[in-house]
Design an enzyme around this catalytic site. Structure first.
Site, PDB file in Angstrom:
ATOM      1  N   VAL A 152      26.486  46.095  31.382  1.00  0.00           N
ATOM      2  CA  VAL A 152      26.482  46.902  32.711  1.00  0.00           C
ATOM      3  C   VAL A 152      24.943  45.340  33.713  1.00  0.00           C
ATOM      4  O   VAL A 152      24.618  45.297  33.156  1.00  0.00           O
ATOM      5  CB  VAL A 152      25.124  48.213  32.529  1.00  0.00           C
ATOM      6  CG1 VAL A 152      25.097  48.430  33.876  1.00  0.00           C
ATOM      7  CG2 VAL A 152      25.759  49.170  31.373  1.00  0.00           C
ATOM      8  N   TYR A 172      20.719  52.897  20.831  1.00  0.00           N
ATOM      9  CA  TYR A 172      22.310  52.669  20.496  1.00  0.00           C
ATOM     10  C   TYR A 172      21.420  54.447  19.706  1.00  0.00           C
ATOM     11  O   TYR A 172      22.516  55.178  19.278  1.00  0.00           O
ATOM     12  CB  TYR A 172      23.203  52.110  19.511  1.00  0.00           C
ATOM     13  CG  TYR A 172      23.748  51.665  20.122  1.00  0.00           C
ATOM     14  CD1 TYR A 172      24.531  51.805  21.429  1.00  0.00           C
ATOM     15  CD2 TYR A 172      23.863  50.123  20.562  1.00  0.00           C
ATOM     16  CE1 TYR A 172      25.489  50.969  22.422  1.00  0.00           C
ATOM     17  CE2 TYR A 172      24.260  48.995  21.111  1.00  0.00           C
ATOM     18  CZ  TYR A 172      25.313  49.331  22.396  1.00  0.00           C
ATOM     19  OH  TYR A 172      25.656  48.293  23.033  1.00  0.00           O
ATOM     20  N   GLY A 183      22.556  55.207  33.962  1.00  0.00           N
ATOM     21  CA  GLY A 183      23.171  56.386  33.101  1.00  0.00           C
ATOM     22  C   GLY A 183      24.560  55.497  32.859  1.00  0.00           C
ATOM     23  O   GLY A 183      25.596  56.769  32.779  1.00  0.00           O
ATOM     24  N   LEU A 184      25.184  54.613  32.973  1.00  0.00           N
ATOM     25  CA  LEU A 184      26.515  54.534  33.065  1.00  0.00           C
ATOM     26  C   LEU A 184      26.911  53.973  31.789  1.00  0.00           C
ATOM     27  O   LEU A 184      27.879  54.180  31.678  1.00  0.00           O
ATOM     28  CB  LEU A 184      26.228  53.023  33.847  1.00  0.00           C
ATOM     29  CG  LEU A 184      26.431  53.176  35.800  1.00  0.00           C
ATOM     30  CD1 LEU A 184      26.435  51.346  36.234  1.00  0.00           C
ATOM     31  CD2 LEU A 184      27.785  53.680  36.209  1.00  0.00           C
ATOM     32  N   LEU A 185      25.875  53.354  31.013  1.00  0.00           N
ATOM     33  CA  LEU A 185      26.077  53.441  29.589  1.00  0.00           C
ATOM     34  C   LEU A 185      26.742  55.013  28.634  1.00  0.00           C
ATOM     35  O   LEU A 185      27.280  54.911  28.728  1.00  0.00           O
ATOM     36  CB  LEU A 185      25.440  52.856  28.685  1.00  0.00           C
ATOM     37  CG  LEU A 185      25.728  52.792  27.187  1.00  0.00           C
ATOM     38  CD1 LEU A 185      26.653  52.039  26.781  1.00  0.00           C
ATOM     39  CD2 LEU A 185      24.341  51.888  26.534  1.00  0.00           C
ATOM     40  N   THR A 186      24.983  56.253  29.401  1.00  0.00           N
ATOM     41  CA  THR A 186      25.503  56.953  28.887  1.00  0.00           C
ATOM     42  C   THR A 186      26.931  57.498  29.176  1.00  0.00           C
ATOM     43  O   THR A 186      27.774  58.050  28.326  1.00  0.00           O
ATOM     44  CB  THR A 186      24.334  57.515  29.131  1.00  0.00           C
ATOM     45  OG1 THR A 186      23.302  56.806  28.957  1.00  0.00           O
ATOM     46  CG2 THR A 186      24.565  59.314  28.949  1.00  0.00           C
ATOM     47  N   ARG A 214      20.685  51.155  33.821  1.00  0.00           N
ATOM     48  CA  ARG A 214      19.003  52.376  34.064  1.00  0.00           C
ATOM     49  C   ARG A 214      19.507  52.999  35.237  1.00  0.00           C
ATOM     50  O   ARG A 214      18.905  53.904  35.702  1.00  0.00           O
ATOM     51  CB  ARG A 214      17.764  52.040  33.994  1.00  0.00           C
ATOM     52  CG  ARG A 214      17.455  50.850  32.612  1.00  0.00           C
ATOM     53  CD  ARG A 214      17.796  51.138  31.305  1.00  0.00           C
ATOM     54  NE  ARG A 214      16.795  50.472  31.040  1.00  0.00           N
ATOM     55  CZ  ARG A 214      17.289  49.386  30.266  1.00  0.00           C
ATOM     56  NH1 ARG A 214      18.308  49.190  30.566  1.00  0.00           N
ATOM     57  NH2 ARG A 214      16.451  48.202  29.162  1.00  0.00           N
ATOM     58  N   VAL A 245      29.972  45.850  25.229  1.00  0.00           N
ATOM     59  CA  VAL A 245      29.696  46.982  26.228  1.00  0.00           C
ATOM     60  C   VAL A 245      28.526  45.684  27.308  1.00  0.00           C
ATOM     61  O   VAL A 245      27.606  44.646  26.839  1.00  0.00           O
ATOM     62  CB  VAL A 245      27.975  47.588  25.518  1.00  0.00           C
ATOM     63  CG1 VAL A 245      27.234  48.620  26.412  1.00  0.00           C
ATOM     64  CG2 VAL A 245      29.268  48.626  24.813  1.00  0.00           C
ATOM     65  N   PHE A 292      31.723  41.869  15.317  1.00  0.00           N
ATOM     66  CA  PHE A 292      33.072  41.884  16.729  1.00  0.00           C
ATOM     67  C   PHE A 292      31.908  43.082  18.313  1.00  0.00           C
ATOM     68  O   PHE A 292      30.555  42.969  18.045  1.00  0.00           O
ATOM     69  CB  PHE A 292      33.385  43.291  16.211  1.00  0.00           C
ATOM     70  CG  PHE A 292      33.077  44.586  16.028  1.00  0.00           C
ATOM     71  CD1 PHE A 292      32.724  44.985  16.143  1.00  0.00           C
ATOM     72  CD2 PHE A 292      32.101  44.423  14.153  1.00  0.00           C
ATOM     73  CE1 PHE A 292      32.146  46.530  15.853  1.00  0.00           C
ATOM     74  CE2 PHE A 292      32.435  45.657  13.911  1.00  0.00           C
ATOM     75  CZ  PHE A 292      31.978  46.916  14.084  1.00  0.00           C
TER      76      PHE A 292
HETATM   77  C1  LIG Z   1      22.241  48.019  27.267  1.00  0.00           C
HETATM   78  C2  LIG Z   1      22.767  48.077  28.413  1.00  0.00           C
HETATM   79  C3  LIG Z   1      24.720  47.734  28.124  1.00  0.00           C
HETATM   80  C4  LIG Z   1      22.557  50.182  28.754  1.00  0.00           C
HETATM   81  O1  LIG Z   1      23.094  50.411  30.159  1.00  0.00           O
HETATM   82  P1  LIG Z   1      22.504  51.263  31.097  1.00  0.00           P
HETATM   83  O2  LIG Z   1      23.771  51.971  31.500  1.00  0.00           O
HETATM   84  O3  LIG Z   1      20.880  51.215  31.514  1.00  0.00           O
HETATM   85  O4  LIG Z   1      21.724  52.159  30.217  1.00  0.00           O
HETATM   86  P2  LIG Z   1      21.851  53.505  30.861  1.00  0.00           P
HETATM   87  O5  LIG Z   1      20.947  54.126  32.016  1.00  0.00           O
HETATM   88  O6  LIG Z   1      23.041  54.611  30.123  1.00  0.00           O
HETATM   89  O7  LIG Z   1      20.417  53.870  29.520  1.00  0.00           O
HETATM   90  C5  LIG Z   1      20.463  54.972  28.412  1.00  0.00           C
HETATM   91  C6  LIG Z   1      18.977  55.658  28.432  1.00  0.00           C
HETATM   92  O8  LIG Z   1      19.183  53.828  27.279  1.00  0.00           O
HETATM   93  C7  LIG Z   1      17.799  53.710  27.207  1.00  0.00           C
HETATM   94  N1  LIG Z   1      18.053  52.768  27.814  1.00  0.00           N
HETATM   95  C8  LIG Z   1      19.452  51.754  28.226  1.00  0.00           C
HETATM   96  N2  LIG Z   1      18.852  50.326  27.128  1.00  0.00           N
HETATM   97  C9  LIG Z   1      18.306  50.245  26.266  1.00  0.00           C
HETATM   98  C10 LIG Z   1      17.407  49.094  26.192  1.00  0.00           C
HETATM   99  N3  LIG Z   1      18.491  47.292  26.090  1.00  0.00           N
HETATM  100  N4  LIG Z   1      16.026  48.987  25.523  1.00  0.00           N
HETATM  101  C11 LIG Z   1      15.603  50.428  25.674  1.00  0.00           C
HETATM  102  N5  LIG Z   1      16.074  51.293  26.424  1.00  0.00           N
HETATM  103  C12 LIG Z   1      17.199  51.251  27.105  1.00  0.00           C
HETATM  104  C13 LIG Z   1      17.605  53.960  28.856  1.00  0.00           C
HETATM  105  O9  LIG Z   1      16.125  53.657  29.366  1.00  0.00           O
HETATM  106  C14 LIG Z   1      17.941  55.661  29.245  1.00  0.00           C
HETATM  107  O10 LIG Z   1      17.085  56.106  28.549  1.00  0.00           O
HETATM  108  P3  LIG Z   1      16.067  57.584  29.685  1.00  0.00           P
HETATM  109  O11 LIG Z   1      17.849  58.406  29.762  1.00  0.00           O
HETATM  110  O12 LIG Z   1      15.265  57.588  28.646  1.00  0.00           O
HETATM  111  O13 LIG Z   1      15.737  57.388  30.591  1.00  0.00           O
HETATM  112  C15 LIG Z   1      22.729  47.397  29.063  1.00  0.00           C
HETATM  113  O14 LIG Z   1      21.145  47.698  29.531  1.00  0.00           O
HETATM  114  C16 LIG Z   1      23.168  46.315  29.615  1.00  0.00           C
HETATM  115  O15 LIG Z   1      24.165  45.789  29.769  1.00  0.00           O
HETATM  116  N6  LIG Z   1      21.984  45.245  28.642  1.00  0.00           N
HETATM  117  C17 LIG Z   1      22.682  43.376  28.745  1.00  0.00           C
HETATM  118  C18 LIG Z   1      23.677  43.479  28.106  1.00  0.00           C
HETATM  119  C19 LIG Z   1      23.588  43.914  26.164  1.00  0.00           C
HETATM  120  O16 LIG Z   1      22.453  43.982  26.008  1.00  0.00           O
HETATM  121  N7  LIG Z   1      24.360  45.263  26.153  1.00  0.00           N
HETATM  122  C20 LIG Z   1      24.264  45.139  24.335  1.00  0.00           C
HETATM  123  C21 LIG Z   1      25.828  44.938  23.783  1.00  0.00           C
HETATM  124  S1  LIG Z   1      25.531  45.619  22.427  1.00  0.00           S
END
Ligand SMILES: CC(C)(COP(=O)(O)OP(=O)(O)OC[C@H]1O[C@@H](n2cnc3c(N)ncnc32)[C@H](O)[C@@H]1OP(=O)(O)O)[C@@H](O)C(=O)NCCC(=O)NCCS
Length: 414
Positions: free
Chosen positions: A87, A126, A95-98, A93, A85, A414
Site C-alpha cells: 500500500v 496478518y 483499510g485497503l489491505l483489509t 491505514r 502486498v 514467495f
Molecule cells: C502492511 C500494509 C500492506 C498494510 O496495509 P494498510 O492498507 O495500511 O492496512 P489496513 O489499513 O487495512 O490495516 C488494517 C489494520 O492492520 C493494522 N496494520 C496494518 N499494517 C500494520 C503493520 N505493519 N504493523 C502493525 N499493524 C498494522 C492497521 O493499523 C489496522 O489496524 P486497526 O484496524 O486496528 O486500525 C502496508 O502498510 C504496506 O504496504 N507496508 C509496506 C509493505 C509491506 O510490508 N507489505 C507486506 C508484505 S507481506
C-alpha cells in the site's frame, strides 16, 4: 470518496508493479521486459489493485496464485498463496489491505481453496486476518575448521558421488527431485517452471539480475539423483594472504539423510572455505548433528516463516494425518472469515465434521493455523492464553495429536 478496489486490467500492470515496488521501498525503474515477463505469468483475475478516485492511480496492490501445500501425511492441499502486498505510504491505514483480503477470501471460498498461505514481511500484520505462523526457520553458520570433518575426503563415504553441474542440468534434474522431496516434506510448496528459470538465470528481472551460482548434484551408488545444492562463495582474504571465504547456501534439497550428509560434507570440504552458511532450514534440521562437532554450527537466524490461514476447517483437518488417535471437539472463532464453528476431529481415522457437541478446546483460527502443520504446541498456546481447555486433558491430547515428530519446513519464499 474511498478508493476503488478491484482486479486490475493488463494495461494497469506497470502502475500496479510500481505500487508493489514502492511498498517494498524499491526505487527500481521497470523495463518493458519486466512488465512483459510478469504479464506472461500473471493471473489478472487474482491481481487486485486499489485506485485513488481523484488521480486514478494505483495506490495498493495484492496478488494471489494457486499453490499446493504439503501437510503431515503427504497430501498436497489446494491453497491460495498471497504475495506482492503493498500500500502506498500516502494511502496506508485506510483499510485497503483489509478490503483486498476480504475480497481474496470471498474468491478463495468460491474456488474451493482449503488454506491461504503467505510469508509475512512483518509479524503484526496478518494475525488479524486469521493467519498463524505455521513453520519456523533456522540458519546456521558452520565454522568449518571446528567441525572435525576429515577434509582429505574427496568423495562421499557412502559410495555416492557429487558432480558440479551447470544451470541447464539443474533445470533437467531439479524439478523431479523437488517434486519427490515436497511430497515427503510437510510445509513445502510446489515450484513451477518459472521458479526454476529464475533460479538458474533463464529469466530475470532487470533490477534483480541473476547472479551465477555453483550447483552440485549428489547421486547414490545406484546412480539416482538424491540431492542438489546451489551456493555462492565470497572472495575474502586477509592482508596476510590467508583465504577466509564463506559459502552461502541458497537451496539444498536432499531426499535422504545420506544425501544430506554427503552435501554438507562436500560444502565443508571446499578449499579456502572457513564458513558455510546453511540458508533457511527447519529448526530440527540434521545439519549440526551430521558434523563430528555439532557446536561448530551456530544458529545465526531463527524466526517464523510460512503463515497459514485455514479457510475450510473440515477439509483442512481431513487432509492431514495425526500422530496419535483421539477425538477432539474444537470451537473455532473466526471474526474475519468462514472458519467459525464447532468441529469434531477423529484423529484415529483422520476425519473431521461439523458438530453440535460440547467443545473440548476453544481457539481462534489463527491458533489453528499455527497447530495445523505440526510445528506449534497446544500446551504452549494454552500457556499463552490462545487455546482454552474446556475438558481436562484436551490440551495435552491436542499436543499429542497435532504436533509432528519432525518439524515442517517450507524451503521457498514467495
Ligand atoms: C502492511 C500494509 C500492506 C498494510 O496495509 P494498510 O492498507 O495500511 O492496512 P489496513 O489499513 O487495512 O490495516 C488494517 C489494520 O492492520 C493494522 N496494520 C496494518 N499494517 C500494520 C503493520 N505493519 N504493523 C502493525 N499493524 C498494522 C492497521 O493499523 C489496522 O489496524 P486497526 O484496524 O486496528 O486500525 C502496508 O502498510 C504496506 O504496504 N507496508 C509496506 C509493505 C509491506 O510490508 N507489505 C507486506 C508484505 S507481506
Amino acid at each position: 470518496m474511498s478508493a476503488d478496489v478491484r482486479p486490475i486490467a493488463e494495461s494497469e500492470l506497470p502502475d500496479w508493479l510500481r505500487t508493489v515496488n514502492t511498498g517494498f521501498l524499491n526505487t527500481a525503474r521497470l523495463t518493458d521486459a519486466d512488465v512483459a515477463m510478469r504479464a506472461k505469468h500473471n493471473d489478472f483475475a487474482r491481481t487486485q489493485g486499489a485506485f485513488d478516485p481523484d488521480t486514478g492511480r494505483c495506490v495498493a496492490a495484492f496478488r494471489s496464485f494457486a499453490q499446493e501445500l504439503t501437510v503431515p501425511g503427504g497430501a498436497a492441499v489446494p491453497s491460495t498463496a498471497i504475495s506482492n502486498v503493498g500500500v502506498l505510504p500516502t494511502h496506508r491505514r485506510q483499510g485497503l489491505l483489509t478490503r483486498m483480503m476480504a475480497a481474496e477470501f470471498a474468491a478463495a471460498g468460491a474456488r474451493g481453496d482449503v488454506l491461504a498461505t503467505l510469508i509475512a514481511a512483518e509479524y503484526p500484520i496478518y494475525g488479524r486476518y486469521g493467519f498463524g505462523p505455521a513453520t519456523s526457520l533456522a540458519e546456521w553458520e558452520i565454522d568449518v575448521p571446528r567441525t572435525g570433518l576429515d577434509r582429505r575426503l574427496s568423495a562421499p563415504a557412502d559410495g555416492g558421488r557429487i558432480d558440479l553441474v551447470d544451470e541447464a542440468e539443474v533445470r533437467q534434474v531439479g524439478p523431479e527431485l523437488h517434486e519427490r522431496l515436497r511430497a515427503r516434506t510437510p510445509g513445502a510448496v510446489n515450484r513451477n517452471e518459472r521458479w526454476w528459470n529464475m533460479a538458474t538465470g533463464l529469466q530475470e528481472i532487470s533490477y534483480r539480475p541473476y547472479r551465477e551460482k555453483f550447483f552440485a548434484v549428489y547421486r547414490t551408488a545406484a546412480g539416482e539423483v538424491a540431492g542438489l545444492v546451489a551456493y555462492r562463495a565470497d572472495d575474502h582474504w586477509t592482508d596476510a594472504k590467508v583465504p577466509q571465504n564463506t559459502v552461502q547456501v541458497h537451496d539444498l534439497l536432499a531426499l535422504t539423510p545420506q544425501a544430506e550428509r554427503a552435501l554438507w560434507q562436500f560444502l565443508c570440504s571446499i578449499d579456502w572455505v572457513l564458513k558455510v552458511r546453511t540458508g533457511y532450514r527447519a529448526p530440527d534440521d540434521l545439519v549440526p548433528q551430521l558434523l563430528p562437532d555439532p557446536r561448530s554450527a551456530r544458529i545465526v537466524t531463527a524466526a517464523d516463516f510460512l503463515w497459514v490461514r485455514v479457510l475450510d476447517v473440515v477439509r483442512a483437518l481431513g487432509a492431514r494425518t495425526y500422530e496419535a488417535p483421539g477425538e477432539l471437539v474444537l470451537e473455532v472463532t473466526d471474526a474475519a472469515g468462514p472458519a467459525a464453528g464447532r468441529y469434531r476431529l477423529d484423529a484415529g481415522t483422520g476425519t473431521c465434521e461439523r458438530t453440535g457437541a460440547a467443545a473440548d478446546l476453544r481457539l481462534d483460527v489463527s491458533a489453528l493455523g499455527s497447530l495445523y502443520l505440526g510445528d506449534e504446541s497446544a500446551v504452549r498456546l494454552a500457556a499463552l492464553g490462545r487455546v482454552t481447555e474446556e475438558r481436562p486433558g484436551a490440551v495435552a491430547l491436542a499436543d499429542a495429536v497435532f504436533r509432528t515428530a519432525r518439524r515442517p519446513w517450507c524451503p521457498d519464499i514467495f
